[in-house]
Design a protein around this motif. Structure first.
Motif, PDB file in Angstrom:
ATOM      1  N   VAL A 284      81.056  48.758 -33.202  1.00 31.66           N
ATOM      2  CA  VAL A 284      81.463  47.438 -33.699  1.00 31.66           C
ATOM      3  C   VAL A 284      80.412  46.401 -33.318  1.00 31.66           C
ATOM      4  N   THR A 285      79.973  45.598 -34.281  1.00 30.68           N
ATOM      5  CA  THR A 285      78.975  44.560 -34.022  1.00 30.68           C
ATOM      6  C   THR A 285      79.473  43.152 -34.344  1.00 30.68           C
ATOM      7  N   ASP A 286      80.481  43.023 -35.199  1.00 27.10           N
ATOM      8  CA  ASP A 286      80.966  41.704 -35.595  1.00 27.10           C
ATOM      9  C   ASP A 286      81.756  41.055 -34.459  1.00 27.10           C
ATOM     10  N   ARG A 291      86.679  40.648 -30.779  1.00 30.88           N
ATOM     11  CA  ARG A 291      87.740  39.867 -30.149  1.00 30.88           C
ATOM     12  C   ARG A 291      89.125  40.387 -30.532  1.00 30.88           C
ATOM     13  N   LYS A 292      89.294  40.718 -31.804  1.00 29.37           N
ATOM     14  CA  LYS A 292      90.597  41.185 -32.263  1.00 29.37           C
ATOM     15  C   LYS A 292      90.938  42.566 -31.699  1.00 29.37           C
ATOM     16  N   SER A 339      88.093  33.435 -32.708  1.00 28.49           N
ATOM     17  CA  SER A 339      89.389  33.871 -32.189  1.00 28.49           C
ATOM     18  C   SER A 339      89.280  34.201 -30.712  1.00 28.49           C
ATOM     19  N   HIS A 340      90.138  33.592 -29.908  1.00 30.49           N
ATOM     20  CA  HIS A 340      90.217  33.980 -28.504  1.00 30.49           C
ATOM     21  C   HIS A 340      91.206  35.129 -28.400  1.00 30.49           C
ATOM     22  N   GLY A 387      88.084  36.185 -21.805  1.00 25.39           N
ATOM     23  CA  GLY A 387      88.940  37.374 -21.802  1.00 25.39           C
ATOM     24  C   GLY A 387      88.246  38.608 -22.350  1.00 25.39           C
ATOM     25  N   PRO A 388      87.497  38.494 -23.451  1.00 25.00           N
ATOM     26  CA  PRO A 388      86.774  39.662 -23.965  1.00 25.00           C
ATOM     27  C   PRO A 388      85.624  40.090 -23.075  1.00 25.00           C
TER      28      PRO A 388
END
Length: 507
Positions: A284-286, A291-292, A339-340, A387-388
């Motif tokens: 995953v790069t996006d 975040r999601k 997005s948090h 958080g991420p």
């Protein structure tokens, strides 16, 4: 309780505006423009800015009840243009939009502008302008471009300004808000965050009652304050869950466990979920997708832990208002920036009821609440950590090797700041691993390694930030240590971009 009501028309700064009022010692609340709300105990109304044009088909409106309420009103940006249009003035386009710092010249005496200079710098963000003020109003200031920047009707106590007094870039902005709240609305400056703490503990007790809750504890300021606040309310019915998702800083797990078990005495459970998260993030790069994925998997872990407890129905999160704003959850018109994981990154279906006791506060207010609750300084003044985690500080795909590299680099940078006395002089500092590789020289040999960026910013609430002017000798020391101790790094750069136009984190 007497208060100022802030009506939200979609500005990124709406809650910051409410916070500035609270900083004065005046209680304020935010409501959406199309909510049903009472004017009981409201002694002043502020109309926020927003992204719309007053002439667009879906432009937010204001009721005549509010305009005719005889309660003092202050319209800001979109709020100013809305007042002009509703009361018979004219709003039009300008060829030269004003964004950023703009000089304001006061041309008429006004209670809003009393006790400071007649020329000042203000923060603008608009294309539409008021070209004609309503009947009975006078123009009180103009921009350097001869655009109307404020007008008022002091008999009706309706005031309007085109600029944003709530951001730090506006000179005398807090004075303007104080003049409105204290001198025009006649409010006393007696509200404090102690009132917030007492009210919130009571609310948490009433909401959770004899049920149980778990808290997503990260070890950062926000979740720590939320944990102690909730623990005050429900005691041992709170279970703290610390998820090691493999994206934490060096030695983070040991430090968090030691602090919360030994000092605060919370019932803490550590979940080792590194493999789970890294498998989900593979390839995953996006940034939004990262975040999601992280947000969803956090929730799933908490749900699994909650099922192990009897009557565990609630999930406490340390969400603060800057998270809410950037994730576009604050209002119907607010644009999403990112997005948090604990706001916009949450999955649609969640088994637990979410409780966010700090969602109306900014970072500096959260720290003040933590001081009231007695949290130690080493927790309260740790730099913010997302958080991420390091997932959004590694540009592109996340791998164990990249995480190992970034943890080393980040630790060296932070330790250098601490040794030189600069850690508490900046609001947040961290390193970002870029996917860019460059040629270097090690001894007499060619090397080819990653470029890492160091980032440090000065802020109060995280909504705006300036890049930190760390002395060159400190940056030189950090760079030298990084390139000497982390062989995979051949180049170190320093990020000198403020917010806006950039965000603090790179992703």
């Amino acid at each position: 309780m007497d208060k100022i009501l802030v009506i939200d028309y979609g500005s990124q700064y709406t809650q910051l505006l409410a916070k500035r009022i609270r900083d004065l010692g005046v209680y304020s609340e935010v409501v959406q423009y199309d909510d049903e709300f009472s004017l009981e105990n409201v002694k002043g109304i502020i109309l926020s800015g927003g992204p719309d044009s007053v002439y667009s088909e879906e432009a937010p409106d204001i009721s005549d009840v509010i305009l005719n309420s005889k309660i003092p009103i202050l319209g800001i940006c979109y709020g100013m243009q809305l007042i002009a249009k509703k009361l018979g003035g004219e709003v039009g386009k300008t060829e030269n939009a004003e964004y950023g710092k703009t000089k304001i010249n006061v041309v008429e005496r006004s209670l809003l502008f009393q006790n400071f200079e007649k020329e000042f710098i203000a923060w603008m963000s608009h294309k539409d302008v008021v070209t004609k003020v309503p009947k009975g109003f006078i123009v009180t200031s103009l921009t350097v471009n001869n655009i109307i920047s404020s007008f008022e009707d002091k008999i009706r106590k309706i005031y309007a300004i085109q600029f944003h007094p709530e951001v730090r870039h506006t000179e005398f902005g807090i004075d303007i808000l104080k003049n409105f709240a204290v001198d025009i609305c006649d409010l006393k400056t007696s509200w404090t965050l102690i009132n917030f703490v007492e009210k919130k503990i009571k609310e948490i007790k009433e909401k959770i009652r004899d049920k149980k809750a778990i808290i997503a504890l990260s070890g950062g300021v926000d979740s720590s304050v939320a944990a102690v606040l909730t623990h005050k309310a429900i005691g041992d019915n709170l279970k703290a869950i610390f998820v090691n998702h493999g994206l934490l800083r060096l030695n983070e797990v040991k430090e968090v466990e030691s602090t919360f078990r030994d000092y605060i005495g919370l019932n803490l459970t550590t979940i080792n979920a590194e493999d789970r998260f890294l498998e989900k993030l593979e390839g995953v790069t996006d940034p939004e997708t990262k975040r999601k994925i992280i947000g969803e998997n956090f929730i799933r872990v908490f749900e699994e832990e909650a099922r192990k407890e009897k009557d565990c129905e609630f999930l406490i999160q340390g969400t603060i208002y800057s998270d809410v704003i950037e994730s576009a959850k604050s209002g119907k018109k607010t644009f999403k920036i990112k997005s948090h994981h604990n706001v916009g990154g949450l999955p649609e279906h969640i088994e637990l009821n979410i409780v966010e006791p700090l969602k109306d506060l900014f970072k500096d207010e959260v720290r003040s609440v933590g001081e009231i609750l007695g949290l130690p300084r080493e927790i309260l003044y740790r730099h913010p950590f997302p958080g991420p985690g390091l997932a959004i500080r590694i540009i592109g795909e996340i791998t164990k090797d990249k995480l190992k590299i970034l943890k080393k680099v980040d630790n060296i940078f932070i330790q250098t700041l601490k040794e030189t006395g600069w850690y508490e002089k900046v609001w947040q500092a961290f390193a970002v691993l870029t996917p860019v590789k460059t040629v270097g020289v090690v001894g007499d040999q060619r090397s080819y390694g990653y470029t890492v960026s160091l980032r440090a910013v000065d802020s109060v609430e995280g909504m705006t930030a300036d890049w930190s002017k760390i002395p060159f000798e400190v940056l030189d020391l950090a760079s030298s240590r990084i390139t000497n101790q982390v062989e995979e790094i051949t180049r170190v750069v320093y990020d000198i971009t403020s917010k806006p136009p950039a965000t603090i984190e790179w992703e």
